[in-house]
Design a protein around this motif. Sequence first.
Motif, PDB file in Angstrom:
ATOM      1  N   PRO A  27     -13.827 -15.917  17.688  1.00 45.42           N
ATOM      2  CA  PRO A  27     -13.616 -16.930  16.649  1.00 45.42           C
ATOM      3  C   PRO A  27     -14.310 -18.242  17.003  1.00 45.42           C
ATOM      4  O   PRO A  27     -14.761 -18.435  18.131  1.00 45.42           O
ATOM      5  CB  PRO A  27     -12.099 -17.116  16.668  1.00 45.42           C
ATOM      6  CG  PRO A  27     -11.719 -16.884  18.106  1.00 45.42           C
ATOM      7  CD  PRO A  27     -12.722 -15.896  18.664  1.00 45.42           C
ATOM      8  N   TRP A  28     -14.369 -19.140  16.016  1.00 47.70           N
ATOM      9  CA  TRP A  28     -14.931 -20.477  16.218  1.00 47.70           C
ATOM     10  C   TRP A  28     -14.350 -21.390  15.150  1.00 47.70           C
ATOM     11  O   TRP A  28     -14.020 -20.942  14.041  1.00 47.70           O
ATOM     12  CB  TRP A  28     -16.462 -20.438  16.061  1.00 47.70           C
ATOM     13  CG  TRP A  28     -17.117 -21.800  16.096  1.00 47.70           C
ATOM     14  CD1 TRP A  28     -17.530 -22.471  17.209  1.00 47.70           C
ATOM     15  CD2 TRP A  28     -17.437 -22.648  14.980  1.00 47.70           C
ATOM     16  NE1 TRP A  28     -18.076 -23.676  16.856  1.00 47.70           N
ATOM     17  CE2 TRP A  28     -18.025 -23.811  15.506  1.00 47.70           C
ATOM     18  CE3 TRP A  28     -17.257 -22.535  13.595  1.00 47.70           C
ATOM     19  CZ2 TRP A  28     -18.458 -24.869  14.681  1.00 47.70           C
ATOM     20  CZ3 TRP A  28     -17.685 -23.585  12.770  1.00 47.70           C
ATOM     21  CH2 TRP A  28     -18.281 -24.741  13.323  1.00 47.70           C
ATOM     22  N   SER A  29     -14.253 -22.689  15.451  1.00 40.43           N
ATOM     23  CA  SER A  29     -13.940 -23.659  14.405  1.00 40.43           C
ATOM     24  C   SER A  29     -14.613 -24.973  14.729  1.00 40.43           C
ATOM     25  O   SER A  29     -14.889 -25.274  15.903  1.00 40.43           O
ATOM     26  CB  SER A  29     -12.419 -23.856  14.262  1.00 40.43           C
ATOM     27  OG  SER A  29     -11.868 -24.412  15.440  1.00 40.43           O
ATOM     28  N   ASN A 131      -8.318 -13.230  15.104  1.00 43.50           N
ATOM     29  CA  ASN A 131      -9.220 -14.363  15.352  1.00 43.50           C
ATOM     30  C   ASN A 131      -8.795 -15.601  14.571  1.00 43.50           C
ATOM     31  O   ASN A 131      -8.775 -16.707  15.111  1.00 43.50           O
ATOM     32  CB  ASN A 131     -10.656 -13.995  14.942  1.00 43.50           C
ATOM     33  CG  ASN A 131     -11.451 -13.354  16.065  1.00 43.50           C
ATOM     34  OD1 ASN A 131     -11.072 -13.444  17.231  1.00 43.50           O
ATOM     35  ND2 ASN A 131     -12.549 -12.708  15.710  1.00 43.50           N
ATOM     36  N   GLU A 135      -7.527 -19.204  16.077  1.00 45.30           N
ATOM     37  CA  GLU A 135      -8.307 -20.422  15.846  1.00 45.30           C
ATOM     38  C   GLU A 135      -7.502 -21.467  15.078  1.00 45.30           C
ATOM     39  O   GLU A 135      -7.577 -22.651  15.411  1.00 45.30           O
ATOM     40  CB  GLU A 135      -9.600 -20.067  15.104  1.00 45.30           C
ATOM     41  CG  GLU A 135     -10.726 -21.033  15.350  1.00 45.30           C
ATOM     42  CD  GLU A 135     -11.146 -21.162  16.815  1.00 45.30           C
ATOM     43  OE1 GLU A 135     -11.045 -20.184  17.570  1.00 45.30           O
ATOM     44  OE2 GLU A 135     -11.569 -22.263  17.196  1.00 45.30           O
ATOM     45  N   VAL A 188     -13.456 -22.593   9.795  1.00 46.62           N
ATOM     46  CA  VAL A 188     -12.884 -21.625  10.735  1.00 46.62           C
ATOM     47  C   VAL A 188     -13.568 -20.283  10.509  1.00 46.62           C
ATOM     48  O   VAL A 188     -13.617 -19.784   9.375  1.00 46.62           O
ATOM     49  CB  VAL A 188     -11.352 -21.490  10.537  1.00 46.62           C
ATOM     50  CG1 VAL A 188     -10.787 -20.451  11.507  1.00 46.62           C
ATOM     51  CG2 VAL A 188     -10.664 -22.836  10.730  1.00 46.62           C
TER      52      VAL A 188
END
Length: 216
Positions: A27-29, A131, A135, A188
């Motif tokens: 994941p990423w935000s 994920n 996040e 997100v």
Amino acid sequence: MTEFVRTSPLRGPENALTDYSIPAEAPWSGIVRKGQIIRIEDSYGQQAVDTLFYRADDFAERYSSQDTMRAQGAAYIGIGTKIMSNEGNVMLCVSADSCGRHDTSAGACSCESNTVRFGHDTKYLHACRDNFVLEVTKHGMGKRDIVPNINFFMNVPITPSGEMTIVDGISAPGDFVEMVAEMDVLCVVSNCPQINNPCNGFDPTPIRILIWDGEA
Ligand SMILES: [Zn+2]
């Protein structure tokens, strides 16, 4: 490169504010400020990127797939799409797209849906919903804040009768989509870890996310 692309030649990795490499399945935000441009790149091709947006100063206002489809009168996200919030405000506009197929109907994969679709032995595989939960909790949100999302680069043909299915992705290595933020947003992302359907070519791969300040 296809006729869908309308990016600026001035925009390259060398003048990006930020340049993130997101590993396969991760994941990423991050925050995208009003006027900034975010590019999501499918670095290796055929990789679904599940994405949500929240208003940066009020997470109760967030992406609405229903309002986005209704506002544009079309089922897919593409160049010119106004990405709408549940309050009826434009969050971002899609300004460039080299792929031409992005879904916002099929939702995110979850352990529960995996068991229904692929068998109970898949229950313990990592999923986009995991994920997203990981996040959003970094930002004080929880399960109930996860809403129907955008699936960039995911190919979901919808028939005239309304049936739909996830089929082989059409994105090539390096395909990308760019959006201009119309408000400060929290983005997100789940780099989809699904291995049971063709949305990731059965082989999840890394993606890249770049953010630029808008040109004068
Ligand atoms: Zn997924």
